[in-house]
Design a protein around this motif. Structure first.
Motif, PDB file in Angstrom:
ATOM      1  N   LEU A  66     -28.767  19.711   7.705  1.00  0.00           N
ATOM      2  CA  LEU A  66     -29.443  18.535   8.234  1.00  0.00           C
ATOM      3  C   LEU A  66     -28.633  17.979   9.396  1.00  0.00           C
ATOM      4  O   LEU A  66     -27.414  18.136   9.439  1.00  0.00           O
ATOM      5  N   SER A  67     -29.289  17.301  10.297  1.00  0.00           N
ATOM      6  CA  SER A  67     -28.590  16.751  11.460  1.00  0.00           C
ATOM      7  C   SER A  67     -27.757  15.528  11.103  1.00  0.00           C
ATOM      8  O   SER A  67     -26.849  15.170  11.850  1.00  0.00           O
ATOM      9  N   SER A  68     -28.074  14.899   9.963  1.00  0.00           N
ATOM     10  CA  SER A  68     -27.390  13.660   9.615  1.00  0.00           C
ATOM     11  C   SER A  68     -27.437  13.430   8.107  1.00  0.00           C
ATOM     12  O   SER A  68     -28.436  13.764   7.457  1.00  0.00           O
ATOM     13  N   PRO A  69     -26.399  12.801   7.541  1.00  0.00           N
ATOM     14  CA  PRO A  69     -26.450  12.447   6.123  1.00  0.00           C
ATOM     15  C   PRO A  69     -27.425  11.302   5.833  1.00  0.00           C
ATOM     16  O   PRO A  69     -27.694  10.996   4.670  1.00  0.00           O
ATOM     17  N   ALA A  70     -27.958  10.691   6.865  1.00  0.00           N
ATOM     18  CA  ALA A  70     -28.922   9.600   6.673  1.00  0.00           C
ATOM     19  C   ALA A  70     -30.146  10.083   5.893  1.00  0.00           C
ATOM     20  O   ALA A  70     -30.729   9.339   5.098  1.00  0.00           O
ATOM     21  N   ARG A  71     -30.532  11.339   6.091  1.00  0.00           N
ATOM     22  CA  ARG A  71     -31.690  11.894   5.378  1.00  0.00           C
ATOM     23  C   ARG A  71     -31.391  11.910   3.874  1.00  0.00           C
ATOM     24  O   ARG A  71     -32.235  11.531   3.065  1.00  0.00           O
ATOM     25  N   VAL A  72     -30.196  12.310   3.490  1.00  0.00           N
ATOM     26  CA  VAL A  72     -29.808  12.320   2.075  1.00  0.00           C
ATOM     27  C   VAL A  72     -29.871  10.895   1.525  1.00  0.00           C
ATOM     28  O   VAL A  72     -30.368  10.661   0.426  1.00  0.00           O
ATOM     29  N   ARG A  73     -29.394   9.949   2.300  1.00  0.00           N
ATOM     30  CA  ARG A  73     -29.389   8.545   1.872  1.00  0.00           C
ATOM     31  C   ARG A  73     -30.800   8.042   1.586  1.00  0.00           C
ATOM     32  O   ARG A  73     -31.051   7.433   0.547  1.00  0.00           O
ATOM     33  N   VAL A  74     -31.747   8.308   2.485  1.00  0.00           N
ATOM     34  CA  VAL A  74     -33.112   7.814   2.274  1.00  0.00           C
ATOM     35  C   VAL A  74     -33.781   8.506   1.087  1.00  0.00           C
ATOM     36  O   VAL A  74     -34.596   7.902   0.401  1.00  0.00           O
ATOM     37  N   TRP A  75     -33.422   9.777   0.837  1.00  0.00           N
ATOM     38  CA  TRP A  75     -33.950  10.462  -0.345  1.00  0.00           C
ATOM     39  C   TRP A  75     -33.375   9.827  -1.609  1.00  0.00           C
ATOM     40  O   TRP A  75     -34.097   9.595  -2.569  1.00  0.00           O
ATOM     41  N   GLU A  76     -32.085   9.560  -1.606  1.00  0.00           N
ATOM     42  CA  GLU A  76     -31.458   8.959  -2.786  1.00  0.00           C
ATOM     43  C   GLU A  76     -31.980   7.552  -3.058  1.00  0.00           C
ATOM     44  O   GLU A  76     -32.100   7.143  -4.208  1.00  0.00           O
ATOM     45  N   LEU A  77     -32.296   6.830  -2.022  1.00  0.00           N
ATOM     46  CA  LEU A  77     -32.821   5.473  -2.186  1.00  0.00           C
ATOM     47  C   LEU A  77     -34.322   5.444  -2.470  1.00  0.00           C
ATOM     48  O   LEU A  77     -34.884   4.391  -2.749  1.00  0.00           O
ATOM     49  N   GLY A  78     -34.960   6.597  -2.384  1.00  0.00           N
ATOM     50  CA  GLY A  78     -36.393   6.669  -2.644  1.00  0.00           C
ATOM     51  C   GLY A  78     -37.244   6.144  -1.506  1.00  0.00           C
ATOM     52  O   GLY A  78     -38.424   5.850  -1.697  1.00  0.00           O
ATOM     53  N   LEU A  79     -36.664   6.045  -0.334  1.00  0.00           N
ATOM     54  CA  LEU A  79     -37.404   5.529   0.819  1.00  0.00           C
ATOM     55  C   LEU A  79     -38.288   6.592   1.462  1.00  0.00           C
ATOM     56  O   LEU A  79     -39.251   6.260   2.156  1.00  0.00           O
ATOM     57  N   GLU A  80     -37.925   7.854   1.273  1.00  0.00           N
ATOM     58  CA  GLU A  80     -38.711   8.980   1.772  1.00  0.00           C
ATOM     59  C   GLU A  80     -38.662  10.098   0.757  1.00  0.00           C
ATOM     60  O   GLU A  80     -37.715  10.195  -0.016  1.00  0.00           O
ATOM     61  N   ARG A  81     -39.684  10.945   0.807  1.00  0.00           N
ATOM     62  CA  ARG A  81     -39.709  12.155  -0.012  1.00  0.00           C
ATOM     63  C   ARG A  81     -39.267  13.323   0.860  1.00  0.00           C
ATOM     64  O   ARG A  81     -39.716  13.435   2.004  1.00  0.00           O
ATOM     65  N   PRO A  82     -38.462  14.204   0.301  1.00  0.00           N
ATOM     66  CA  PRO A  82     -38.139  15.409   1.088  1.00  0.00           C
ATOM     67  C   PRO A  82     -39.351  16.330   1.155  1.00  0.00           C
ATOM     68  O   PRO A  82     -40.219  16.300   0.280  1.00  0.00           O
ATOM     69  N   ARG A  83     -39.398  17.132   2.177  1.00  0.00           N
ATOM     70  CA  ARG A  83     -40.431  18.162   2.245  1.00  0.00           C
ATOM     71  C   ARG A  83     -40.219  19.104   1.061  1.00  0.00           C
ATOM     72  O   ARG A  83     -39.094  19.286   0.605  1.00  0.00           O
ATOM     73  N   PRO A  84     -41.302  19.708   0.572  1.00  0.00           N
ATOM     74  CA  PRO A  84     -41.161  20.580  -0.593  1.00  0.00           C
ATOM     75  C   PRO A  84     -40.068  21.643  -0.447  1.00  0.00           C
ATOM     76  O   PRO A  84     -39.355  21.930  -1.410  1.00  0.00           O
ATOM     77  N   ARG A  85     -39.907  22.202   0.736  1.00  0.00           N
ATOM     78  CA  ARG A  85     -38.920  23.280   0.896  1.00  0.00           C
ATOM     79  C   ARG A  85     -37.497  22.830   0.581  1.00  0.00           C
ATOM     80  O   ARG A  85     -36.632  23.650   0.305  1.00  0.00           O
ATOM     81  N   PHE A  86     -37.243  21.510   0.634  1.00  0.00           N
ATOM     82  CA  PHE A  86     -35.901  21.023   0.361  1.00  0.00           C
ATOM     83  C   PHE A  86     -35.606  20.855  -1.127  1.00  0.00           C
ATOM     84  O   PHE A  86     -34.442  20.803  -1.521  1.00  0.00           O
ATOM     85  N   VAL A  87     -36.627  20.752  -1.969  1.00  0.00           N
ATOM     86  CA  VAL A  87     -36.390  20.478  -3.390  1.00  0.00           C
ATOM     87  C   VAL A  87     -35.517  21.555  -4.033  1.00  0.00           C
ATOM     88  O   VAL A  87     -34.482  21.233  -4.633  1.00  0.00           O
ATOM     89  N   PRO A  88     -35.862  22.853  -3.939  1.00  0.00           N
ATOM     90  CA  PRO A  88     -34.979  23.844  -4.558  1.00  0.00           C
ATOM     91  C   PRO A  88     -33.623  23.944  -3.860  1.00  0.00           C
ATOM     92  O   PRO A  88     -32.605  24.225  -4.501  1.00  0.00           O
ATOM     93  N   ARG A  89     -33.593  23.694  -2.577  1.00  0.00           N
ATOM     94  CA  ARG A  89     -32.323  23.744  -1.842  1.00  0.00           C
ATOM     95  C   ARG A  89     -31.400  22.608  -2.275  1.00  0.00           C
ATOM     96  O   ARG A  89     -30.194  22.802  -2.440  1.00  0.00           O
TER      97      ARG A  89
END
Length: 150
Positions: free
Chosen positions: A31-54
């Motif tokens: 990922l280009s930034s850890p901000a994406r991980v943060r928003v997933w952990e906070l429930g602010l965004e859903r990851p695209r399906p391809r990221f779930v198993p990864r």
């Protein structure tokens, strides 16, 4: 039924148990930034399906444990997300995308054909009994939403 949600609290707990920072996880996922991980952990965004198993592999847990479902009795949508697939990737010989969507939505009607169950199982990388159980679960989840006759 709405698409199962990624449980940010479970992702965070698994990440921390694995000794990973958000930066570490972002790097592992390219990922280009850890901000994406943060928003997933906070429930602010859903990851695209391809990221779930990864995500699950990176933190050392099964993908279904990241979702807000019973991992022992998941609906069809959860199996699809655990496999990292989007709905539009669910067409194959024996099952159209629209047929798959009807199954995932738990719509009542005719039972899926043997070919459809076989095709879905192949796409998801699970056995046919697991697909049949997930279809039944999807129908149970959908049943309260069905209009009652009167």
């Amino acid at each position: 039924m709405a698409r199962p949600l990624l449980r940010g609290d479970r992702l965070q707990a698994a990440r921390e148990a694995a000794g990973l920072s958000r930066d570490d996880l972002a790097e592992r996922l390219e990922l280009s930034s850890p901000a994406r991980v943060r928003v997933w952990e906070l429930g602010l965004e859903r990851p695209r399906p391809r990221f779930v198993p990864r995500l699950a592999a990176a933190v050392g847990i099964e993908p279904l444990h990241l979702l807000d479902v019973d991992p022992d009795d998941p609906p069809l949508a959860a199996l699809r997300l655990a496999a990292g697939l989007a709905t539009n990737e669910m067409g194959a010989p024996g099952v159209s995308v629209m047929t798959y969507v009807r199954l995932e939505d738990g719509r009542p009607g005719t039972e899926p054909t043997v070919d459809a169950v076989h095709a879905v199982a192949g796409l998801l990388g699970v056995d046919e009994a697991r697909v049949q159980a997930a279809i039944r679960r999807s129908r149970r989840d959908h049943a309260p939403l069905a209009p009652s006759g009167g």
